[in-house]
Design a protein around this motif. Structure first.
Motif, PDB file in Angstrom:
ATOM      1  N   UNK A   1      41.494  35.036  46.845  1.00 48.55           N
ATOM      2  CA  UNK A   1      40.635  35.814  45.776  1.00 48.55           C
ATOM      3  C   UNK A   1      39.814  35.699  44.692  1.00 48.55           C
ATOM      4  N   UNK A   2      40.411  34.711  44.261  1.00 45.84           N
ATOM      5  CA  UNK A   2      39.553  33.762  42.859  1.00 45.84           C
ATOM      6  C   UNK A   2      38.513  32.803  43.498  1.00 45.84           C
TER       7      UNK A   2
ATOM      8  N   UNK B   1      33.367  37.108  36.137  1.00 47.80           N
ATOM      9  CA  UNK B   1      34.061  36.145  34.991  1.00 47.80           C
ATOM     10  C   UNK B   1      35.237  36.391  34.351  1.00 47.80           C
ATOM     11  N   UNK B   2      36.200  37.984  35.958  1.00 47.06           N
ATOM     12  CA  UNK B   2      36.486  38.679  34.643  1.00 47.06           C
ATOM     13  C   UNK B   2      38.707  37.982  35.282  1.00 47.06           C
ATOM     14  N   UNK B   3      39.476  38.206  34.903  1.00 43.29           N
ATOM     15  CA  UNK B   3      40.391  37.309  35.200  1.00 43.29           C
ATOM     16  C   UNK B   3      40.893  38.959  36.231  1.00 43.29           C
TER      17      UNK B   3
ATOM     18  N   UNK C   1      41.438  43.400  39.983  1.00 42.60           N
ATOM     19  CA  UNK C   1      40.191  42.307  38.680  1.00 42.60           C
ATOM     20  C   UNK C   1      39.906  43.280  36.938  1.00 42.60           C
ATOM     21  N   UNK C   2      40.730  42.448  35.929  1.00 37.11           N
ATOM     22  CA  UNK C   2      40.047  42.684  34.686  1.00 37.11           C
ATOM     23  C   UNK C   2      38.720  43.452  34.318  1.00 37.11           C
TER      24      UNK C   2
ATOM     25  N   UNK D   1      39.255  45.737  43.278  1.00 43.31           N
ATOM     26  CA  UNK D   1      39.931  45.478  43.916  1.00 43.31           C
ATOM     27  C   UNK D   1      39.506  45.504  45.698  1.00 43.31           C
ATOM     28  N   UNK D   2      40.338  43.575  45.443  1.00 36.51           N
ATOM     29  CA  UNK D   2      40.207  43.424  46.922  1.00 36.51           C
ATOM     30  C   UNK D   2      41.508  43.381  47.736  1.00 36.51           C
ATOM     31  N   UNK D   3      41.246  43.860  48.795  1.00 37.77           N
ATOM     32  CA  UNK D   3      42.428  44.038  49.822  1.00 37.77           C
ATOM     33  C   UNK D   3      42.716  42.515  50.814  1.00 37.77           C
ATOM     34  N   UNK D   4      43.607  42.338  50.864  1.00 40.54           N
ATOM     35  CA  UNK D   4      43.489  40.798  52.077  1.00 40.54           C
ATOM     36  C   UNK D   4      44.894  40.922  52.817  1.00 40.54           C
ATOM     37  N   UNK D   5      44.584  40.429  54.024  1.00 40.24           N
ATOM     38  CA  UNK D   5      45.408  40.825  55.713  1.00 40.24           C
ATOM     39  C   UNK D   5      46.656  39.782  54.664  1.00 40.24           C
TER      40      UNK D   5
END
Length: 230
Positions: free
Chosen positions: A117-118, A124-126, A152-153, A159-163
């Motif tokens: 994700x990073x 730039x958010x955490x 992410x803030x 919001x990222x969704x991953x398999x």
């Protein structure tokens, strides 16, 4: 029979019935045309680019892969977090295997998803929250579960969704997309799945709107014709 009287009355009552939906059509349509689809899709928030494969690299061959994942039906060589991996598929199930060592990487751990994700996040958010999801929320209702959700803030509540099997990015979601989805629901009048543009409620509303427009056009024509008479 006083035709103009009944047409006016029908036009008035149809206007009262269809007016709210017509307003929703215009508001939702304005939003959809004001914001580009590229922004709605969230390409500016997360970009997947794993780089080219190594030109010279020691990799496992098909015979070696068959011992790790017997009966696999297809294979794809790609990069994941800087290393070459094979994506092996069998019976609709995908497995990631290190292309050099043969170590099975699936299902991916939380730390690997966080790193992924990073790596692809463009802001730039955490990270605010990482969630293991077994029941998909409405905004990713058609994506396969289980999946990882990385929030992410940032101002967009990205919001990222991953398999968990392949590490693939399944969906990008943010507030502008959520507003689009909410207004789309009203635009097509599908309040359940939000994807059926051929539902009966929409057909009735569209037909009623057409009658409203035709009756209004007839009244305008009748009014001018009546004024033109001596």
């Amino acid at each position: 029979m006083n035709l103009p009287f009944w047409v006016r009355r029908a036009h008035k009552w149809i206007g009262l019935v269809i007016g709210v939906q017509a307003l929703l059509w215009m508001v939702s349509g304005l939003y959809m045309t004001a914001i580009s689809l590229e922004v709605i899709h969230g390409d500016h928030l997360a970009h997947v680019f794993d780089g080219p494969l190594d030109q010279v690299s020691e990799r496992l061959d098909i015979e070696q892969l068959a011992k790790i994942r017997p009966g696999f039906e297809s294979m794809k060589l790609k990069k994941f977090l800087g290393k070459e991996v094979y994506e092996l598929r069998a019976g609709g199930k995908a497995t990631l295997v290190d292309a050099r060592t043969g170590n099975v990487l699936s299902p991916l751990a939380r730390e690997q998803i966080v790193a992924r994700a990073k790596d692809i996040y463009q802001g730039e958010a955490e990270i605010r929250e990482v969630t293991w999801i077994t029941q998909a929320p409405q905004e990713v209702a058609k994506r396969p579960v289980p999946m990882w959700a990385v929030r992410f803030d940032d101002r967009s509540n990205t919001t990222l969704y991953f398999s968990p099997d392949t590490g693939d990015l399944l969906a990008r979601r943010h507030d502008l997309w959520r507003w689009f989805d909410f207004l789309w629901m009203f635009h097509i009048m599908d309040y359940d799945t939000r994807d059926d543009v051929n539902n009966n409620l929409l057909r009735v509303a569209a037909g009623t709107g057409l009658v409203f427009a035709l009756s209004g056009a007839w009244l305008v024509f009748y009014s001018f014709r009546r004024r033109a008479q001596p």
